[in-house]
Design a protein around this motif. Structure first.
Motif, PDB file in Angstrom:
ATOM      1  N   GLU A  56      -4.631  18.193  42.683  1.00  0.00           N
ATOM      2  CA  GLU A  56      -3.287  17.893  43.193  1.00  0.00           C
ATOM      3  C   GLU A  56      -2.244  18.860  42.629  1.00  0.00           C
ATOM      4  OE1 GLU A  56      -2.235  16.027  45.558  1.00  0.00           O
ATOM      5  OE2 GLU A  56      -3.967  14.750  45.934  1.00  0.00           O
ATOM      6  N   SER A  57      -2.394  19.263  41.376  1.00  0.00           N
ATOM      7  CA  SER A  57      -1.458  20.221  40.769  1.00  0.00           C
ATOM      8  C   SER A  57      -1.498  21.558  41.501  1.00  0.00           C
ATOM      9  CB  SER A  57      -1.791  20.426  39.290  1.00  0.00           C
ATOM     10  OG  SER A  57      -1.711  19.205  38.605  1.00  0.00           O
ATOM     11  N   ARG A  58      -2.708  21.988  41.824  1.00  0.00           N
ATOM     12  CA  ARG A  58      -2.865  23.248  42.570  1.00  0.00           C
ATOM     13  C   ARG A  58      -2.287  23.102  43.978  1.00  0.00           C
ATOM     14  NH1 ARG A  58      -7.827  23.292  42.155  1.00  0.00           N
ATOM     15  NH2 ARG A  58      -8.358  22.444  44.194  1.00  0.00           N
ATOM     16  N   GLU A  59      -2.603  21.984  44.659  1.00  0.00           N
ATOM     17  CA  GLU A  59      -2.158  21.794  46.040  1.00  0.00           C
ATOM     18  C   GLU A  59      -0.647  21.619  46.150  1.00  0.00           C
ATOM     19  OE1 GLU A  59      -6.229  19.562  47.618  1.00  0.00           O
ATOM     20  OE2 GLU A  59      -4.358  18.427  47.542  1.00  0.00           O
ATOM     21  N   GLU A  60      -0.030  20.897  45.211  1.00  0.00           N
ATOM     22  CA  GLU A  60       1.382  20.567  45.339  1.00  0.00           C
ATOM     23  C   GLU A  60       2.328  21.557  44.689  1.00  0.00           C
ATOM     24  OE1 GLU A  60       2.492  16.551  44.532  1.00  0.00           O
ATOM     25  OE2 GLU A  60       0.953  15.747  45.860  1.00  0.00           O
ATOM     26  N   ILE A  61       1.940  22.079  43.508  1.00  0.00           N
ATOM     27  CA  ILE A  61       2.874  22.960  42.795  1.00  0.00           C
ATOM     28  C   ILE A  61       2.258  24.307  42.427  1.00  0.00           C
ATOM     29  CG2 ILE A  61       4.431  21.145  41.983  1.00  0.00           C
ATOM     30  CD1 ILE A  61       2.930  21.206  39.284  1.00  0.00           C
ATOM     31  N   GLY A  62       1.077  24.597  42.963  1.00  0.00           N
ATOM     32  CA  GLY A  62       0.484  25.916  42.854  1.00  0.00           C
ATOM     33  C   GLY A  62       0.094  26.380  41.464  1.00  0.00           C
ATOM     34  N   ILE A  63      -0.106  25.463  40.534  1.00  0.00           N
ATOM     35  CA  ILE A  63      -0.472  25.898  39.192  1.00  0.00           C
ATOM     36  C   ILE A  63      -1.972  25.707  38.954  1.00  0.00           C
ATOM     37  CG2 ILE A  63       1.829  25.496  38.231  1.00  0.00           C
ATOM     38  CD1 ILE A  63       0.634  22.992  36.833  1.00  0.00           C
ATOM     39  N   ALA A  64      -2.502  26.478  38.001  1.00  0.00           N
ATOM     40  CA  ALA A  64      -3.923  26.446  37.682  1.00  0.00           C
ATOM     41  C   ALA A  64      -4.133  25.758  36.336  1.00  0.00           C
ATOM     42  CB  ALA A  64      -4.483  27.870  37.647  1.00  0.00           C
ATOM     43  N   LEU A  65      -4.256  24.445  36.381  1.00  0.00           N
ATOM     44  CA  LEU A  65      -4.557  23.680  35.161  1.00  0.00           C
ATOM     45  C   LEU A  65      -6.061  23.673  34.918  1.00  0.00           C
ATOM     46  CD1 LEU A  65      -2.426  20.403  35.375  1.00  0.00           C
ATOM     47  CD2 LEU A  65      -2.091  22.329  33.832  1.00  0.00           C
ATOM     48  N   ASP A  66      -6.429  23.545  33.682  1.00  0.00           N
ATOM     49  CA  ASP A  66      -7.813  23.331  33.293  1.00  0.00           C
ATOM     50  C   ASP A  66      -7.940  21.859  32.919  1.00  0.00           C
ATOM     51  OD1 ASP A  66      -9.793  23.146  30.805  1.00  0.00           O
ATOM     52  OD2 ASP A  66     -10.438  24.788  32.117  1.00  0.00           O
ATOM     53  N   GLY A  67      -9.022  21.225  33.311  1.00  0.00           N
ATOM     54  CA  GLY A  67      -9.204  19.803  33.028  1.00  0.00           C
ATOM     55  C   GLY A  67      -9.130  19.466  31.548  1.00  0.00           C
ATOM     56  N   GLY A  68      -9.473  20.417  30.687  1.00  0.00           N
ATOM     57  CA  GLY A  68      -9.410  20.180  29.257  1.00  0.00           C
ATOM     58  C   GLY A  68      -7.998  20.166  28.700  1.00  0.00           C
ATOM     59  N   GLU A  69      -7.025  20.593  29.505  1.00  0.00           N
ATOM     60  CA  GLU A  69      -5.628  20.641  29.060  1.00  0.00           C
ATOM     61  C   GLU A  69      -4.865  19.350  29.315  1.00  0.00           C
ATOM     62  OE1 GLU A  69      -3.655  24.704  29.797  1.00  0.00           O
ATOM     63  OE2 GLU A  69      -4.988  24.357  31.515  1.00  0.00           O
ATOM     64  N   VAL A  70      -5.360  18.516  30.205  1.00  0.00           N
ATOM     65  CA  VAL A  70      -4.622  17.303  30.560  1.00  0.00           C
ATOM     66  C   VAL A  70      -5.127  16.139  29.729  1.00  0.00           C
ATOM     67  CG1 VAL A  70      -4.137  18.090  32.906  1.00  0.00           C
ATOM     68  CG2 VAL A  70      -6.145  16.699  32.491  1.00  0.00           C
ATOM     69  N   ARG A  71      -4.203  15.247  29.397  1.00  0.00           N
ATOM     70  CA  ARG A  71      -4.599  14.054  28.645  1.00  0.00           C
ATOM     71  C   ARG A  71      -4.018  12.829  29.332  1.00  0.00           C
ATOM     72  NH1 ARG A  71      -0.363  12.577  25.167  1.00  0.00           N
ATOM     73  NH2 ARG A  71       1.232  14.173  25.018  1.00  0.00           N
ATOM     74  N   ALA A  72      -4.813  11.788  29.360  1.00  0.00           N
ATOM     75  CA  ALA A  72      -4.367  10.530  29.958  1.00  0.00           C
ATOM     76  C   ALA A  72      -3.279   9.938  29.075  1.00  0.00           C
ATOM     77  CB  ALA A  72      -5.535   9.563  30.087  1.00  0.00           C
ATOM     78  N   VAL A  73      -2.149   9.546  29.700  1.00  0.00           N
ATOM     79  CA  VAL A  73      -1.039   9.007  28.918  1.00  0.00           C
ATOM     80  C   VAL A  73      -0.643   7.594  29.318  1.00  0.00           C
ATOM     81  CG1 VAL A  73      -0.111  11.249  28.244  1.00  0.00           C
ATOM     82  CG2 VAL A  73       0.687  10.187  30.367  1.00  0.00           C
ATOM     83  N   ALA A  74      -0.937   7.175  30.536  1.00  0.00           N
ATOM     84  CA  ALA A  74      -0.540   5.824  30.950  1.00  0.00           C
ATOM     85  C   ALA A  74      -1.228   5.438  32.251  1.00  0.00           C
ATOM     86  CB  ALA A  74       0.977   5.740  31.135  1.00  0.00           C
ATOM     87  N   THR A  75      -1.293   4.142  32.456  1.00  0.00           N
ATOM     88  CA  THR A  75      -1.700   3.577  33.739  1.00  0.00           C
ATOM     89  C   THR A  75      -0.514   2.777  34.246  1.00  0.00           C
ATOM     90  OG1 THR A  75      -3.998   3.429  33.059  1.00  0.00           O
ATOM     91  CG2 THR A  75      -3.324   2.034  34.906  1.00  0.00           C
ATOM     92  N   VAL A  76      -0.171   2.973  35.511  1.00  0.00           N
ATOM     93  CA  VAL A  76       0.939   2.233  36.103  1.00  0.00           C
ATOM     94  C   VAL A  76       0.409   1.403  37.274  1.00  0.00           C
ATOM     95  CG1 VAL A  76       1.653   4.122  37.641  1.00  0.00           C
ATOM     96  CG2 VAL A  76       3.295   2.380  37.014  1.00  0.00           C
ATOM     97  N   GLN A  77       0.833   0.152  37.310  1.00  0.00           N
ATOM     98  CA  GLN A  77       0.523  -0.721  38.439  1.00  0.00           C
ATOM     99  C   GLN A  77       1.801  -0.851  39.243  1.00  0.00           C
ATOM    100  OE1 GLN A  77      -1.438  -4.499  37.638  1.00  0.00           O
ATOM    101  NE2 GLN A  77      -0.171  -5.439  39.211  1.00  0.00           N
ATOM    102  N   HIS A  78       1.783  -0.335  40.470  1.00  0.00           N
ATOM    103  CA  HIS A  78       2.982  -0.346  41.304  1.00  0.00           C
ATOM    104  C   HIS A  78       2.765  -1.260  42.502  1.00  0.00           C
ATOM    105  CE1 HIS A  78       6.602   1.021  43.273  1.00  0.00           C
ATOM    106  NE2 HIS A  78       5.901   1.219  44.363  1.00  0.00           N
ATOM    107  N   ARG A  79       3.717  -2.188  42.687  1.00  0.00           N
ATOM    108  CA  ARG A  79       3.693  -3.062  43.856  1.00  0.00           C
ATOM    109  C   ARG A  79       4.800  -2.600  44.787  1.00  0.00           C
ATOM    110  NH1 ARG A  79       1.307  -7.771  44.741  1.00  0.00           N
ATOM    111  NH2 ARG A  79       0.909  -8.091  42.532  1.00  0.00           N
TER     112      ARG A  79
END
Length: 147
Positions: A56-79
């Motif tokens: 999604e990062s590549r598709e929406e904002i054109g950046i090349a993230l590596d999976g090892g760089e991202v960290r889970a920070v929260a879960t949101v439940q949206h109604r």
């Protein structure tokens, strides 16, 4: 017995640069148009959540993230207004222009523009689940409800 629930799962990226976070202004989709949103999208069938946020990062904002760089920070439940519940998995990464490239609006048919905003002063028109993700990140909360 009620039917089997089908909850869409979203992945959201908190791309930070110092004390700022990147948001996109939705437009032309019929959903949340005119509201600022974190780069995000739906988890595809059989897809790993980290692979999804990288995609999604590549598709929406054109950046090349590596999976090892991202960290889970929260879960949101949206109604939403319809009552449908969505789960969002929020990941964070610090922007490094040398590795990632400069973010740009890679989906102008869905997004009017992107911009950096102070994490503690999001625009009033920020979509509730995106604002909840940023608050959870700042408060170090692992789960938050929105909507």
């Amino acid at each position: 017995m009620a039917g089997t629930p089908l909850h869409p799962v979203d992945v959201l990226l908190l791309l930070t640069s110092g004390k700022r976070v990147l948001l996109g202004l939705r437009a032309g989709t019929g959903y949340a148009d005119g509201q600022w949103n974190l780069p995000s999208g739906k988890l595809e069938l059989g897809e790993d959540a980290i692979d999804a946020v990288v995609r999604e990062s590549r598709e929406e904002i054109g950046i090349a993230l590596d999976g090892g760089e991202v960290r889970a920070v929260a879960t949101v439940q949206h109604r939403g207004r319809s009552g449908l519940v969505r789960l969002g998995l929020a990941f964070a990464a610090e922007h490094d222009p040398g590795r990632h490239g400069e973010p740009f609006n890679a989906e102008p048919h869905k997004c009017a523009r992107i911009g950096w905003f102070p994490r503690t002063r999001l625009p009033a028109e920020t979509f509730p689940s995106s604002a909840a993700c940023v608050r959870a990140y700042l408060d170090d909360s692992r789960f938050v409800r929105s909507g």
